[in-house]
Design an enzyme around this catalytic site. Structure first.
Site, PDB file in Angstrom:
ATOM      1  N   TRP A  35       0.852  -1.199   0.000  1.00 45.17           N
ATOM      2  CA  TRP A  35       0.000   0.000   0.000  1.00 45.17           C
ATOM      3  C   TRP A  35       0.880   1.239   0.000  1.00 45.17           C
ATOM      4  CZ3 TRP A  35      -2.858  -4.205   0.843  1.00 45.17           C
ATOM      5  CH2 TRP A  35      -4.237  -4.134   0.635  1.00 45.17           C
ATOM      6  N   SER A  36       0.389   2.278  -0.671  1.00 46.29           N
ATOM      7  CA  SER A  36       1.199   3.467  -0.900  1.00 46.29           C
ATOM      8  C   SER A  36       1.603   4.200   0.384  1.00 46.29           C
ATOM      9  CB  SER A  36       0.433   4.410  -1.832  1.00 46.29           C
ATOM     10  OG  SER A  36       1.022   5.668  -1.892  1.00 46.29           O
ATOM     11  N   TRP A  37       0.621   4.709   1.137  1.00 45.86           N
ATOM     12  CA  TRP A  37       1.057   5.529   2.281  1.00 45.86           C
ATOM     13  C   TRP A  37       1.557   4.679   3.429  1.00 45.86           C
ATOM     14  CZ3 TRP A  37      -2.355   8.956   5.883  1.00 45.86           C
ATOM     15  CH2 TRP A  37      -3.515   8.317   6.270  1.00 45.86           C
ATOM     16  N   TYR A  84      -7.577 -10.770  -1.000  1.00 47.16           N
ATOM     17  CA  TYR A  84      -7.918  -9.371  -0.748  1.00 47.16           C
ATOM     18  C   TYR A  84      -8.909  -8.952  -1.810  1.00 47.16           C
ATOM     19  CZ  TYR A  84      -7.811  -4.390   0.042  1.00 47.16           C
ATOM     20  OH  TYR A  84      -8.201  -3.102   0.301  1.00 47.16           O
ATOM     21  N   GLN A 109      -3.356   7.581  -2.628  1.00 47.79           N
ATOM     22  CA  GLN A 109      -3.518   7.767  -1.182  1.00 47.79           C
ATOM     23  C   GLN A 109      -2.758   9.030  -0.750  1.00 47.79           C
ATOM     24  OE1 GLN A 109      -2.332   4.012   0.670  1.00 47.79           O
ATOM     25  NE2 GLN A 109      -4.452   3.698   1.310  1.00 47.79           N
ATOM     26  N   ASP A 170     -11.097   5.704   5.203  1.00 49.86           N
ATOM     27  CA  ASP A 170     -12.181   5.227   4.345  1.00 49.86           C
ATOM     28  C   ASP A 170     -13.614   5.516   4.795  1.00 49.86           C
ATOM     29  OD1 ASP A 170      -9.746   4.222   3.612  1.00 49.86           O
ATOM     30  OD2 ASP A 170     -10.309   2.130   3.751  1.00 49.86           O
ATOM     31  N   ARG A 203     -15.157  -3.036  10.933  1.00 50.83           N
ATOM     32  CA  ARG A 203     -14.896  -2.679   9.526  1.00 50.83           C
ATOM     33  C   ARG A 203     -16.061  -1.869   8.956  1.00 50.83           C
ATOM     34  NH1 ARG A 203     -10.224  -2.984   6.807  1.00 50.83           N
ATOM     35  NH2 ARG A 203     -11.433  -3.380   4.909  1.00 50.83           N
ATOM     36  N   TYR A 356     -13.520   1.164  12.781  1.00 50.43           N
ATOM     37  CA  TYR A 356     -12.547   1.677  11.815  1.00 50.43           C
ATOM     38  C   TYR A 356     -12.256   3.167  12.020  1.00 50.43           C
ATOM     39  CZ  TYR A 356     -10.238   0.121   7.483  1.00 50.43           C
ATOM     40  OH  TYR A 356      -9.339  -0.279   6.539  1.00 50.43           O
ATOM     41  N   TRP A 357     -12.552   4.034  11.025  1.00 51.06           N
ATOM     42  CA  TRP A 357     -12.202   5.451  11.148  1.00 51.06           C
ATOM     43  C   TRP A 357     -13.313   6.267  11.795  1.00 51.06           C
ATOM     44  CZ3 TRP A 357      -7.288   6.926  10.295  1.00 51.06           C
ATOM     45  CH2 TRP A 357      -6.475   6.082   9.511  1.00 51.06           C
ATOM     46  N   GLU A 400      -3.621  -2.288  14.559  1.00 53.45           N
ATOM     47  CA  GLU A 400      -3.945  -1.279  13.552  1.00 53.45           C
ATOM     48  C   GLU A 400      -4.639  -0.071  14.198  1.00 53.45           C
ATOM     49  OE1 GLU A 400      -6.593  -2.942  10.656  1.00 53.45           O
ATOM     50  OE2 GLU A 400      -6.246  -1.365   9.180  1.00 53.45           O
TER      51      GLU A 400
HETATM   52  C1  9WN Z   1      -8.332   0.124   1.401  1.00 54.78           C
HETATM   53  C2  9WN Z   1      -3.720  -0.625   4.468  1.00 54.78           C
HETATM   54  C3  9WN Z   1      -4.902   0.301   4.246  1.00 54.78           C
HETATM   55  C4  9WN Z   1      -4.631   1.737   4.700  1.00 54.78           C
HETATM   56  C5  9WN Z   1      -5.893   2.593   4.744  1.00 54.78           C
HETATM   57  C6  9WN Z   1      -6.941   1.860   5.558  1.00 54.78           C
HETATM   58  C7  9WN Z   1      -7.211   0.485   4.953  1.00 54.78           C
HETATM   59  C8  9WN Z   1      -7.921  -0.472   2.763  1.00 54.78           C
HETATM   60  C9  9WN Z   1      -8.976  -1.454   3.221  1.00 54.78           C
HETATM   61  O1  9WN Z   1      -6.015  -0.267   4.942  1.00 54.78           O
HETATM   62  O2  9WN Z   1      -7.753   0.640   3.654  1.00 54.78           O
HETATM   63  O3  9WN Z   1      -7.259   0.869   0.879  1.00 54.78           O
HETATM   64  O4  9WN Z   1      -9.056  -2.531   2.623  1.00 54.78           O
HETATM   65  O5  9WN Z   1      -9.704  -1.166   4.179  1.00 54.78           O
HETATM   66  O6  9WN Z   1      -8.111   2.615   5.623  1.00 54.78           O
HETATM   67  O7  9WN Z   1      -5.604   3.846   5.305  1.00 54.78           O
HETATM   68  O8  9WN Z   1      -3.718   2.336   3.839  1.00 54.78           O
HETATM   69  O9  9WN Z   1      -3.291  -0.545   5.800  1.00 54.78           O
END
Ligand code: 9WN
Length: 433
Positions: A35-37, A84, A109, A170, A203, A356-357, A400
């Site tokens: 994953w990017s960030w 995934y 991201q 998300d 989730r 989650y968020w 996480e």
């Molecule tokens: C969708 C990997 C990523 C983070 C995101 C987080 C979650 C993915 C998901 O996990 O997103 O990109 O499947 O829920 O929200 O910030 O980069 O850790």
């Protein structure tokens, strides 16, 4: 707090999530690709262990950069690995003229990469290999930022996003209204894979996922062409946190430009981007809440929602927001297990402590704030937050995210970027004493 133990645990998580010495999956099971960030922040963790590995992490990610400059949010180096959803094929990026040969998603991201590269450089010995690595990365980082400024600008310095996944936060309540306006009828056909690994209660909901998938399919239909998307896509939002993160990273890239002795014209460009982004964040302030807010372009209305993204003034380095950070919406909220900012204020509409968020404490989000506090000249507040976060994460493992009221671990139990920020915090704590 036992710093040695925290550092040892964190190193073990990075080692266990390492794939071929080239990249780090965010977590076993739940997130099996790059994953990017996550990778950018994880590189900082590696920098404290083995700087060479940190540069490799960034190089592997940037090798998947699209020709238009974007860094895709997922790189599927081994598409067959793990379960995934969405899988690599769902994005329909193969064969796109803009896309790189490796399988990737088509969205982006938050651009933490330049800030991360600068931090890796600072942590490293700054020898010849480090200089070669940062010199090699610099033009790629510049193209990434140029992509955002050219293709994702809302015309006022803000960054447009086309999907809640692009925000990295998300299912944050700030996306509830624009997402509710997205039609998901008839339901897209797909099967979630996340619920095989973790409890549904932590989730996003199925209703959220229907809309995520609908938006993904629409973007794929438009072949990720931003000029087309900005005209008719059903989710068009200026993300204030991403804008603030870009301001901080444009500034970091300016520092990198000095290190690599880049031409003056590029340094001037970076300074202009910083000024434009600062202005955009400044105008996004909502006076009633003292928070910085997103803008929904379809409704042509600000999105006023009390989440940690409202601390974008702090992240952008233009407003310390100390009273807000320590006040009743965040660190001072009643009943918290630790005085750390929940992802959503417990007093806000849409708050749920375990989802989650929408409420949990995310160590990586706290790290964004400790970094910003150092930058705006409040190292004492940063140190307090850091030390509290180390206690909380130490008690919960390298999870996480955490339940803000009990401190219980949620989501993936051994998350790479949690381990990375622990290593960075440990190093800062040690440097301080
Ligand atoms: C969708 C990997 C990523 C983070 C995101 C987080 C979650 C993915 C998901 O996990 O997103 O990109 O499947 O829920 O929200 O910030 O980069 O850790």
């Amino acid at each position: 707090m036992d710093l040695d133990r925290s550092a040892r645990d964190a190193q073990r998580v990075l080692a266990d999530n390492d794939v071929d010495g080239r990249y780090t999956r965010p977590a076993a099971g739940l997130y099996p690709h790059q994953w990017s960030w996550d990778s950018a922040i994880t590189a900082i963790g590696w920098a404290h262990v083995a700087p060479g590995r940190a540069w490799t992490e960034l190089q592997t990610l940037f090798a998947a950069q699209w020709r238009d400059g974007r860094i895709p949010h997922i790189v599927y180096h081994r598409p067959e690995c793990g379960t995934y959803f969405p899988d690599a094929g769902r994005w329909r990026t193969a064969g796109l003229t803009a896309a790189h040969a490796v399988a990737t998603s088509g969205i982006v991201q938050p651009p933490v990469h330049a800030s991360a590269a600068l931090r890796v450089w600072e942590v490293s010995a700054r020898g010849d290999a480090d200089r070669a690595a940062i010199t090699d990365l610099y033009p790629r980082l510049l193209r990434w930022h140029a992509y955002l400024h050219e293709h994702r600008s809302d015309g006022r310095g803000g960054v447009l996003i086309w999907h809640p996944w692009e925000s990295g936060t998300d299912n944050s309540p700030r996306w509830d209204r624009p997402l509710a306006a997205v039609r998901a009828d008839p339901r897209p056909i797909y099967e979630r894979a996340d619920l095989v690994h973790v409890d549904a209660g932590v989730r996003p909901t199925d209703a959220d996922y229907d809309r995520y998938v609908r938006l993904l399919d629409r973007l794929a239909d438009d072949a990720y062409d931003d000029a087309t998307i900005r005209v008719h896509h059903p989710f068009r939002v200026t993300d204030v946190l991403t804008t603030a993160i870009l301001v901080a990273s444009d500034r970091a890239l300016g520092r990198i430009a000095d290190i690599v002795e880049a031409p003056t014209i590029e340094r001037d460009l970076l300074a202009a981007w910083v000024a434009r982004g600062e202005a955009a964040v400044t105008t996004a302030r909502d006076d009633a809440t003292a928070l910085y807010v997103d803008h929904d372009h379809l409704a042509d209305a600000p999105i006023v929602s009390r989440t940690f993204a409202g601390l974008a003034g702090l992240v952008a380095g233009i407003d310390p927001q100390l009273d807000t950070l320590t006040g009743p919406d965040f660190c001072g909220a009643p009943g918290l297990a630790f005085p750390l900012p929940p992802s959503t204020s417990p007093d806000a509409a849409g708050f749920t402590p375990r989802s989650y968020w929408r409420g949990p404490i995310w160590p990586v989000a706290v790290w964004l704030l400790t970094q910003a506090l150092e930058r705006v000249g409040h190292p004492d507040v940063a140190a307090r937050l850091r030390s509290t976060a180390l206690d909380a994460v130490g008690a919960a493992g390298m999870a996480e995210y955490l339940d803000p009221f009990t401190g219980a671990p949620l989501g993936a139990p051994r998350q790479s970027w949690t381990a990375a920020v622990v290593l960075d915090w440990v190093a800062s704590q040690r440097a301080q004493t």
